[in-house]
Design a protein around this motif. Structure first.
Motif, PDB file in Angstrom:
ATOM      1  N   LEU A 163       0.831  -1.213   0.000  1.00  0.00           N
ATOM      2  CA  LEU A 163       0.000   0.000   0.000  1.00  0.00           C
ATOM      3  C   LEU A 163       0.864   1.262   0.000  1.00  0.00           C
ATOM      4  O   LEU A 163       0.696   2.147  -0.831  1.00  0.00           O
ATOM      5  CB  LEU A 163      -0.923  -0.010   1.228  1.00  0.00           C
ATOM      6  CG  LEU A 163      -1.823   1.218   1.359  1.00  0.00           C
ATOM      7  CD1 LEU A 163      -2.810   1.281   0.190  1.00  0.00           C
ATOM      8  CD2 LEU A 163      -2.591   1.203   2.681  1.00  0.00           C
ATOM      9  N   ARG A 164       1.810   1.313   0.938  1.00  0.00           N
ATOM     10  CA  ARG A 164       2.643   2.527   1.049  1.00  0.00           C
ATOM     11  C   ARG A 164       3.441   2.778  -0.233  1.00  0.00           C
ATOM     12  O   ARG A 164       3.549   3.896  -0.703  1.00  0.00           O
ATOM     13  CB  ARG A 164       3.620   2.389   2.214  1.00  0.00           C
ATOM     14  CG  ARG A 164       2.961   2.363   3.563  1.00  0.00           C
ATOM     15  CD  ARG A 164       2.775   3.771   4.116  1.00  0.00           C
ATOM     16  NE  ARG A 164       2.155   3.713   5.423  1.00  0.00           N
ATOM     17  CZ  ARG A 164       0.843   3.716   5.638  1.00  0.00           C
ATOM     18  NH1 ARG A 164      -0.002   3.806   4.621  1.00  0.00           N
ATOM     19  NH2 ARG A 164       0.357   3.643   6.861  1.00  0.00           N
ATOM     20  N   LEU A 165       3.995   1.705  -0.784  1.00  0.00           N
ATOM     21  CA  LEU A 165       4.822   1.863  -1.991  1.00  0.00           C
ATOM     22  C   LEU A 165       3.961   2.303  -3.171  1.00  0.00           C
ATOM     23  O   LEU A 165       4.347   3.186  -3.934  1.00  0.00           O
ATOM     24  CB  LEU A 165       5.542   0.552  -2.320  1.00  0.00           C
ATOM     25  CG  LEU A 165       6.659   0.164  -1.343  1.00  0.00           C
ATOM     26  CD1 LEU A 165       7.118  -1.265  -1.597  1.00  0.00           C
ATOM     27  CD2 LEU A 165       7.845   1.122  -1.475  1.00  0.00           C
ATOM     28  N   SER A 166       2.773   1.694  -3.284  1.00  0.00           N
ATOM     29  CA  SER A 166       1.989   2.095  -4.460  1.00  0.00           C
ATOM     30  C   SER A 166       1.443   3.503  -4.289  1.00  0.00           C
ATOM     31  O   SER A 166       1.392   4.257  -5.258  1.00  0.00           O
ATOM     32  CB  SER A 166       0.876   1.109  -4.815  1.00  0.00           C
ATOM     33  OG  SER A 166       0.551   0.281  -3.794  1.00  0.00           O
ATOM     34  N   GLN A 167       1.068   3.869  -3.060  1.00  0.00           N
ATOM     35  CA  GLN A 167       0.585   5.250  -2.874  1.00  0.00           C
ATOM     36  C   GLN A 167       1.683   6.242  -3.256  1.00  0.00           C
ATOM     37  O   GLN A 167       1.435   7.261  -3.893  1.00  0.00           O
ATOM     38  CB  GLN A 167       0.154   5.466  -1.421  1.00  0.00           C
ATOM     39  CG  GLN A 167      -1.210   4.834  -1.133  1.00  0.00           C
ATOM     40  CD  GLN A 167      -1.584   4.894   0.337  1.00  0.00           C
ATOM     41  OE1 GLN A 167      -0.699   4.879   1.212  1.00  0.00           O
ATOM     42  NE2 GLN A 167      -2.870   4.962   0.628  1.00  0.00           N
ATOM     43  N   SER A 168       2.910   5.915  -2.840  1.00  0.00           N
ATOM     44  CA  SER A 168       4.022   6.807  -3.129  1.00  0.00           C
ATOM     45  C   SER A 168       4.244   6.933  -4.644  1.00  0.00           C
ATOM     46  O   SER A 168       4.388   8.039  -5.179  1.00  0.00           O
ATOM     47  CB  SER A 168       5.271   6.289  -2.421  1.00  0.00           C
ATOM     48  OG  SER A 168       6.399   6.949  -2.874  1.00  0.00           O
TER      49      SER A 168
END
Ligand SMILES: Nc1ncnc2c1ncn2[C@@H]1O[C@H](COP(=O)(O)OP(=O)(O)O)[C@@H](O)[C@H]1O
Ligand SMILES: [Mg+2]
Length: 433
Positions: free
Chosen positions: A283-288
């Motif tokens: 989640l964090r990587l794709s949001q970034s």
């Protein structure tokens, strides 16, 4: 030849990532516009990042599980064909509730009635069974009375449940009791075991699937030898690297992102088989990446993600880490925690640790027995039946240790890459001269 350490391997991965992604640098404010090349590469999105990566929610039938086929088959066989009861257990975050959701969906699709209840700390035998009964469709109970009178007033006994089972107008009922570890009342465990025995001995068509956080079967249901043969225990293992890779690649495809191989390597190194952590990183990587308007998750996202997760942990885990390591001054403890956080684990999250006098060896790293004992005292490590195997008792702390170590190694690798570039430039300059 000595195998490079876990961190050395990650640092090496970082270096190649950084090298191959020089265009990205470590600047979050980079171009928000998606480059035409990235847009061409990126798959078309069909869902949002929060729909696909769900670290705070168990999976439901709408969102696919990775792996778990053998466990699902074992549970369905036990419930559908063997007339057995199931106990599904593991540490928190490994995917028990997600799997229980899938079991419920499969059973219902096959016409089996399923009722569910998630326990709380003050749940007891009475509240659990009344909640399960309240979840039953009215048409399935042969009783003229309203739902509140299906079960007798006053404290329920196992015999009341057996009598109730006789009045069911369905051929089979499966009761899923989740978070059973939270129940503090010991009497509830004994009465549930008695109920299982009574229902099994009299072949009544009610079965239980008991789900909870535990390292062993006994931890969750207590010591009840009389019901062992009626129970199919399922200890949920960690996910394999291939399964976590599939989670990222397939999830990325649905939101229009690709995860580069090196990024995946990092996620595997950090998540260490835990679906919760893999989902959080996904989640964090794709949001970034999406914030940058990029079609591929890369080194920039990884660095931002590591920083953010360390910051998010500051209050609770950060303090605990500072306390245990005396503000990182206790070097032996820092090294011990690193050894524990990076040591290879078996499918159930246990690692090899041996002791010889005052020295302990964890994954070929020598640390002091005193530090290991302190971690055992604090429940950060837990003993197992095998004296050479220790279980990790505090995953969040281990993630924090890994993230800190990784940030160090990332910084070092980034410096090294910068130094290399400076050398490259110098030699270019020299060649030009
Ligand atoms: N097999 C799986 N595939 C994909 N995601 C999973 C899988 N198992 C669990 N998850 C994710 O991991 C996290 C923890 O799962 P959960 O079922 O709540 O674990 P538990 O009940 O063991 O604490 C959730 O974010 C869930 O979405
Ligand atoms: Mg759960």
């Amino acid at each position: 030849m000595r195998r490079p350490s876990f961190l050395a391997r990650l640092a090496e991965a970082w270096r190649s990532l950084f090298g191959s992604a020089r265009r990205t640098e470590l600047r979050p404010e980079m171009s928000r516009a998606r480059s035409p090349a990235a847009a061409r590469r990126a798959p078309r999105p069909s869902a949002s990042a929060t729909e696909i990566f769900t670290p705070t929610r168990p999976r439901t039938a709408r969102r696919k599980l990775v792996g778990r086929a053998p466990e699902l088959a074992r549970i369905l066989d036990a419930l559908r064909h063997d007339g057995a009861h199931v106990v599904l257990y593991s540490e928190r975050g490994r995917g028990k509730t997600s799997l229980a959701n899938l079991v419920a969906t499969k059973l219902r699709a096959g016409g089996i009635v399923v009722v569910r209840h998630a326990c709380e700390a003050d749940s007891d035998y009475d509240t659990i069974f009344r909640a399960l009964a309240a979840d039953l469709p009215h048409t399935l109970v042969a009783s003229a009375a309203g739902e509140e009178q299906w079960l007798p007033a006053g404290p329920l006994r196992p015999q009341d449940i057996a009598d109730f089972a006789n009045r069911l107008a369905c051929p089979q009922l499966v009761c899923i009791i989740d978070e059973f570890d939270r129940v503090r009342d010991e009497g509830t465990r004994t009465r549930l075991a008695d109920t299982i025995k009574l229902l099994s001995d009299t072949a009544r068509p009610v079965q239980f699937m008991i789900v909870g956080v535990a390292a062993t079967l006994e931890h969750i249901i207590g010591q009840h030898p009389s019901i062992q043969r009626n129970i199919v225990p399922v200890h949920l293992p960690l996910l394999s690297d291939a399964e976590i890779t599939a989670m990222l690649v397939d999830g990325g495809r649905e939101i229009g992102l690709t995860f580069g191989q090196q990024v995946i390597l990092f996620v595997l190194g950090l998540a260490r088989g835990m679906p919760y952590m893999a989902q959080l990183l996904g989640l964090r990587l794709s949001q970034s990446a999406l914030n940058r308007g990029a079609g591929e998750v890369d080194a920039t996202d990884l660095a931002l993600c590591i920083d953010r997760m360390i910051d998010d942990a500051q209050s609770g885990i950060g303090l605990r880490y500072a306390e245990i390591t005396s503000g990182a001054r206790d070097r032996d403890m820092v090294l011990t925690l690193r050894a524990v956080a990076t040591a290879p684990q078996d499918r159930f999250g246990c690692l090899q640790a041996t002791r010889d006098g005052a020295t302990a060896t964890i994954d070929r790293q020598r640390v002091s027995v005193a530090s290991v004992d302190r971690l055992l005292d604090g429940g950060i490590l837990q003993p197992t039946a095998d004296p050479t195997l220790l279980r990790i008792g505090d995953r969040p702390l281990m993630y924090h240790v890994l993230l800190l170590a990784l940030r160090d190694s990332v910084a070092t690798a980034a410096e090294r890459a910068r130094a290399d570039r400076a050398t490259d430039l110098q030699s270019l300059g020299a060649a030009a001269d």
